[in-house]
Design a protein around this motif. Structure first.
Motif, PDB file in Angstrom:
ATOM      1  N   LYS A  39     122.470   0.202 -72.205  1.00 41.15           N
ATOM      2  CA  LYS A  39     121.158   0.798 -72.482  1.00 41.15           C
ATOM      3  C   LYS A  39     120.284   0.798 -71.228  1.00 41.15           C
ATOM      4  O   LYS A  39     119.543   1.747 -70.976  1.00 41.15           O
ATOM      5  CB  LYS A  39     120.460   0.059 -73.610  1.00 41.15           C
ATOM      6  N   TRP A  40     120.344  -0.263 -70.447  1.00 37.06           N
ATOM      7  CA  TRP A  40     119.543  -0.343 -69.230  1.00 37.06           C
ATOM      8  C   TRP A  40     119.966   0.733 -68.238  1.00 37.06           C
ATOM      9  O   TRP A  40     119.120   1.413 -67.652  1.00 37.06           O
ATOM     10  CB  TRP A  40     119.656  -1.734 -68.599  1.00 37.06           C
ATOM     11  N   LEU A  41     121.282   0.886 -68.034  1.00 29.98           N
ATOM     12  CA  LEU A  41     121.762   1.914 -67.103  1.00 29.98           C
ATOM     13  C   LEU A  41     121.365   3.308 -67.588  1.00 29.98           C
ATOM     14  O   LEU A  41     120.906   4.132 -66.795  1.00 29.98           O
ATOM     15  CB  LEU A  41     123.276   1.826 -66.935  1.00 29.98           C
ATOM     16  N   ARG A  42     121.527   3.560 -68.880  1.00 31.15           N
ATOM     17  CA  ARG A  42     121.129   4.868 -69.420  1.00 31.15           C
ATOM     18  C   ARG A  42     119.628   5.101 -69.245  1.00 31.15           C
ATOM     19  O   ARG A  42     119.185   6.201 -68.963  1.00 31.15           O
ATOM     20  CB  ARG A  42     121.493   4.976 -70.896  1.00 31.15           C
ATOM     21  N   GLY A  43     118.839   4.035 -69.416  1.00 32.07           N
ATOM     22  CA  GLY A  43     117.390   4.138 -69.314  1.00 32.07           C
ATOM     23  C   GLY A  43     116.888   4.459 -67.918  1.00 32.07           C
ATOM     24  O   GLY A  43     115.746   4.889 -67.746  1.00 32.07           O
ATOM     25  N   GLN A  44     117.726   4.276 -66.908  1.00 36.59           N
ATOM     26  CA  GLN A  44     117.336   4.589 -65.539  1.00 36.59           C
ATOM     27  C   GLN A  44     117.315   6.093 -65.277  1.00 36.59           C
ATOM     28  O   GLN A  44     116.854   6.539 -64.237  1.00 36.59           O
ATOM     29  CB  GLN A  44     118.282   3.902 -64.541  1.00 36.59           C
ATOM     30  N   PHE A  45     117.829   6.865 -66.229  1.00 38.57           N
ATOM     31  CA  PHE A  45     117.898   8.320 -66.094  1.00 38.57           C
ATOM     32  C   PHE A  45     117.197   8.957 -67.285  1.00 38.57           C
ATOM     33  O   PHE A  45     117.842   9.464 -68.205  1.00 38.57           O
ATOM     34  CB  PHE A  45     119.360   8.780 -66.005  1.00 38.57           C
ATOM     35  N   GLN A  46     115.885   8.913 -67.271  1.00 36.46           N
ATOM     36  CA  GLN A  46     115.081   9.413 -68.386  1.00 36.46           C
ATOM     37  C   GLN A  46     115.426  10.862 -68.684  1.00 36.46           C
ATOM     38  O   GLN A  46     115.489  11.698 -67.791  1.00 36.46           O
ATOM     39  CB  GLN A  46     113.582   9.304 -68.081  1.00 36.46           C
ATOM     40  N   GLY A  47     115.628  11.123 -69.956  1.00 33.72           N
ATOM     41  CA  GLY A  47     115.895  12.480 -70.393  1.00 33.72           C
ATOM     42  C   GLY A  47     117.356  12.880 -70.350  1.00 33.72           C
ATOM     43  O   GLY A  47     117.766  13.783 -71.053  1.00 33.72           O
ATOM     44  N   ILE A  48     118.158  12.226 -69.522  1.00 31.48           N
ATOM     45  CA  ILE A  48     119.571  12.593 -69.421  1.00 31.48           C
ATOM     46  C   ILE A  48     120.496  11.401 -69.633  1.00 31.48           C
ATOM     47  O   ILE A  48     121.704  11.567 -69.721  1.00 31.48           O
ATOM     48  CB  ILE A  48     119.891  13.242 -68.052  1.00 31.48           C
TER      49      ILE A  48
END
Length: 143
Positions: free
Chosen positions: A5-14
């Motif tokens: 989730k943290w890694l995904r959250g570093q790329f807002q919107g994508i």
């Protein structure tokens, strides 16, 4: 919050469009450094369980830099299409501009430089064209 989730959250919107395999490779990458400041991560690890753990924090940043390098060579997040009942549903991907890719690479370079590590060199074409004109076999026509 998990590492995924943290890694995904570093790329807002994508971030939600990123493939789990790509995230897993990034999370595992700190284990390849052969440096006691880093260790491989699991996507399911809970970030809150490692508050104050410097090795975990360093590894998380290294994993992010690996993901940023991967994103710097991507042109889009792709699109998905599926059939639901009698309808076709398509979810469009996000296209990356050259400026986006440069921003990803610069951020990754800053992370690696902070740790005194080598930055990844961008893939470069040698340029030019190959002329294969004389390699083809043309029949000799007689007049």
């Amino acid at each position: 919050m998990t590492v995924e989730k943290w890694l995904r959250g570093q790329f807002q919107g994508i971030g939600e469009q990123l493939e789990a395999d790509v995230l897993a490779v990034a999370a595992d990458s700190p284990g390849d450094v052969n440096d006691p400041r880093f260790r491989a991560l699991s996507l399911s690890e809970d970030k809150n369980d490692y508050v104050g753990d410097e090795v975990f924090a360093n590894s998380l940043q290294y994993a992010l830099s690996t993901l940023l390098y991967a994103m710097s060579s991507a042109t889009s997040t792709g699109s998905r299409s599926e059939k639901r009942g009698n309808r076709q549903v398509t979810r469009g991907g996000h296209s990356f501009t050259t400026r986006d890719r440069e921003a990803f690479r610069n951020r990754a370079d800053r992370i690696r430089t902070k740790f005194g590590l080598d930055i990844e060199e961008p893939d470069a074409d040698d340029g030019g064209m190959f002329d294969a004109t004389n390699l083809s076999r043309k029949p000799k026509w007689q007049c």
